[in-house]
Design a protein around this motif. Structure first.
Motif, PDB file in Angstrom:
ATOM      1  N   TRP A   1       0.838  -1.200   0.000  1.00 59.96           N
ATOM      2  CA  TRP A   1       0.000   0.000   0.000  1.00 59.96           C
ATOM      3  C   TRP A   1       0.870   1.246   0.000  1.00 59.96           C
ATOM      4  N   GLU A   2       0.370   2.298  -0.623  1.00 52.76           N
ATOM      5  CA  GLU A   2       0.993   3.613  -0.528  1.00 52.76           C
ATOM      6  C   GLU A   2      -0.107   4.651  -0.541  1.00 52.76           C
ATOM      7  N   ALA A   3       0.119   5.746   0.178  1.00 52.51           N
ATOM      8  CA  ALA A   3      -0.834   6.848   0.210  1.00 52.51           C
ATOM      9  C   ALA A   3      -0.060   8.157   0.185  1.00 52.51           C
ATOM     10  N   PHE A   4      -0.590   9.122  -0.549  1.00 51.92           N
ATOM     11  CA  PHE A   4       0.045  10.428  -0.702  1.00 51.92           C
ATOM     12  C   PHE A   4      -0.999  11.518  -0.577  1.00 51.92           C
ATOM     13  N   PRO A   5      -0.605  12.693  -0.086  1.00 52.22           N
ATOM     14  CA  PRO A   5      -1.540  13.825  -0.086  1.00 52.22           C
ATOM     15  C   PRO A   5      -1.922  14.161  -1.530  1.00 52.22           C
ATOM     16  N   ALA A   6      -3.169  14.553  -1.717  1.00 53.28           N
ATOM     17  CA  ALA A   6      -3.640  14.959  -3.043  1.00 53.28           C
ATOM     18  C   ALA A   6      -4.385  16.275  -2.900  1.00 53.28           C
ATOM     19  N   SER A   7      -4.046  17.224  -3.717  1.00 53.09           N
ATOM     20  CA  SER A   7      -4.687  18.536  -3.692  1.00 53.09           C
ATOM     21  C   SER A   7      -4.188  19.347  -2.502  1.00 53.09           C
ATOM     22  N   ALA A   8      -4.848  20.447  -2.251  1.00 53.16           N
ATOM     23  CA  ALA A   8      -4.433  21.336  -1.154  1.00 53.16           C
ATOM     24  C   ALA A   8      -5.114  20.984   0.158  1.00 53.16           C
ATOM     25  N   SER A   9      -6.053  20.060   0.128  1.00 52.46           N
ATOM     26  CA  SER A   9      -6.811  19.717   1.328  1.00 52.46           C
ATOM     27  C   SER A   9      -6.129  18.586   2.102  1.00 52.46           C
ATOM     28  N   ALA A  10      -6.097  18.732   3.401  1.00 55.20           N
ATOM     29  CA  ALA A  10      -5.496  17.697   4.251  1.00 55.20           C
ATOM     30  C   ALA A  10      -6.352  16.432   4.280  1.00 55.20           C
ATOM     31  N   THR A  11      -7.606  16.525   3.855  1.00 56.19           N
ATOM     32  CA  THR A  11      -8.490  15.358   3.883  1.00 56.19           C
ATOM     33  C   THR A  11      -8.482  14.588   2.563  1.00 56.19           C
ATOM     34  N   GLN A  12      -7.815  15.104   1.543  1.00 61.08           N
ATOM     35  CA  GLN A  12      -7.763  14.418   0.253  1.00 61.08           C
ATOM     36  C   GLN A  12      -6.433  13.703   0.103  1.00 61.08           C
ATOM     37  N   ARG A  13      -6.497  12.488  -0.451  1.00 59.89           N
ATOM     38  CA  ARG A  13      -5.267  11.727  -0.652  1.00 59.89           C
ATOM     39  C   ARG A  13      -5.433  10.769  -1.814  1.00 59.89           C
ATOM     40  N   THR A  14      -4.318  10.347  -2.308  1.00 64.46           N
ATOM     41  CA  THR A  14      -4.258   9.303  -3.324  1.00 64.46           C
ATOM     42  C   THR A  14      -3.756   8.046  -2.634  1.00 64.46           C
ATOM     43  N   THR A  15      -4.473   6.968  -2.794  1.00 62.89           N
ATOM     44  CA  THR A  15      -4.095   5.701  -2.164  1.00 62.89           C
ATOM     45  C   THR A  15      -4.051   4.628  -3.239  1.00 62.89           C
ATOM     46  N   TYR A  16      -2.999   3.826  -3.213  1.00 63.39           N
ATOM     47  CA  TYR A  16      -2.998   2.710  -4.144  1.00 63.39           C
ATOM     48  C   TYR A  16      -2.434   1.457  -3.515  1.00 63.39           C
ATOM     49  N   LEU A  17      -2.799   0.360  -4.139  1.00 65.90           N
ATOM     50  CA  LEU A  17      -2.400  -0.966  -3.704  1.00 65.90           C
ATOM     51  C   LEU A  17      -1.798  -1.661  -4.923  1.00 65.90           C
ATOM     52  N   PHE A  18      -0.709  -2.385  -4.718  1.00 65.73           N
ATOM     53  CA  PHE A  18      -0.163  -3.163  -5.817  1.00 65.73           C
ATOM     54  C   PHE A  18       0.389  -4.469  -5.301  1.00 65.73           C
ATOM     55  N   THR A  19       0.635  -5.383  -6.222  1.00 63.04           N
ATOM     56  CA  THR A  19       1.188  -6.690  -5.897  1.00 63.04           C
ATOM     57  C   THR A  19       1.965  -7.189  -7.114  1.00 63.04           C
ATOM     58  N   TYR A  20       2.745  -8.207  -6.908  1.00 63.51           N
ATOM     59  CA  TYR A  20       3.480  -8.844  -7.994  1.00 63.51           C
ATOM     60  C   TYR A  20       2.940 -10.254  -8.156  1.00 63.51           C
ATOM     61  N   MET A  21       2.690 -10.667  -9.414  1.00 63.36           N
ATOM     62  CA  MET A  21       2.168 -12.006  -9.678  1.00 63.36           C
ATOM     63  C   MET A  21       2.777 -12.560 -10.953  1.00 63.36           C
ATOM     64  N   GLY A  22       2.750 -13.868 -11.059  1.00 65.21           N
ATOM     65  CA  GLY A  22       3.188 -14.535 -12.278  1.00 65.21           C
ATOM     66  C   GLY A  22       2.045 -14.589 -13.280  1.00 65.21           C
ATOM     67  N   LEU A  23       2.260 -15.319 -14.356  1.00 62.68           N
ATOM     68  CA  LEU A  23       1.268 -15.407 -15.420  1.00 62.68           C
ATOM     69  C   LEU A  23       0.387 -16.643 -15.330  1.00 62.68           C
ATOM     70  N   GLU A  24       0.438 -17.350 -14.224  1.00 61.39           N
ATOM     71  CA  GLU A  24      -0.360 -18.559 -14.087  1.00 61.39           C
ATOM     72  C   GLU A  24      -1.838 -18.240 -14.261  1.00 61.39           C
ATOM     73  N   PRO A  25      -2.572 -19.092 -14.967  1.00 64.37           N
ATOM     74  CA  PRO A  25      -3.999 -18.832 -15.197  1.00 64.37           C
ATOM     75  C   PRO A  25      -4.822 -18.744 -13.906  1.00 64.37           C
ATOM     76  N   GLU A  26      -4.371 -19.384 -12.845  1.00 69.32           N
ATOM     77  CA  GLU A  26      -5.138 -19.372 -11.593  1.00 69.32           C
ATOM     78  C   GLU A  26      -4.861 -18.144 -10.718  1.00 69.32           C
ATOM     79  N   ARG A  27      -4.064 -17.205 -11.211  1.00 69.71           N
ATOM     80  CA  ARG A  27      -3.774 -16.006 -10.431  1.00 69.71           C
ATOM     81  C   ARG A  27      -5.065 -15.213 -10.229  1.00 69.71           C
TER      82      ARG A  27
END
Length: 99
Positions: free
Chosen positions: A10-36
């Motif tokens: 997970w990562e989160a960053f301030p977004a815009s000038a407001s302290a209540t706004q933020r950008t949040t994202y989630l990522f992962t690493y996976m292989g190419l297996e069909p069952e992913r």
């Protein structure tokens, strides 16, 4: 639900000038297996886990924009090394495409 069998980052960053706004994202690493897990499975996990990560209720959020997708990564970089004494690492090595 139990969620996807993968490790999330997970990562989160301030977004815009407001302290209540933020950008949040989630990522992962996976292989190419069909069952992913599918992109939709991961997106469902994002919404399920976001309140715990951010310490807020989903009902208290007003999403401005939702984006999700896949990024390709490589075992053998498509970008050749130009010099014998230079080792390319991370994004510069073409191991992972940021877009």
């Amino acid at each position: 639900g139990a969620g996807c069998p993968t490790q999330y980052f997970w990562e989160a960053f301030p977004a815009s000038a407001s302290a209540t706004q933020r950008t949040t994202y989630l990522f992962t690493y996976m292989g190419l297996e069909p069952e992913r897990p599918s992109v939709m499975d991961i997106m469902e996990d994002y919404w399920r886990l976001l309140p715990r990560y951010q310490g807020v209720d989903l009902d208290d959020l007003t999403p401005e924009r939702v984006l999700f997708g896949l990024f390709t990564s490589y075992k053998d970089s498509p970008l050749p090394v130009q010099f014998d004494r230079v080792m390319q690492i991370g994004d510069a090595g073409g191991l992972q495409s940021p877009l």
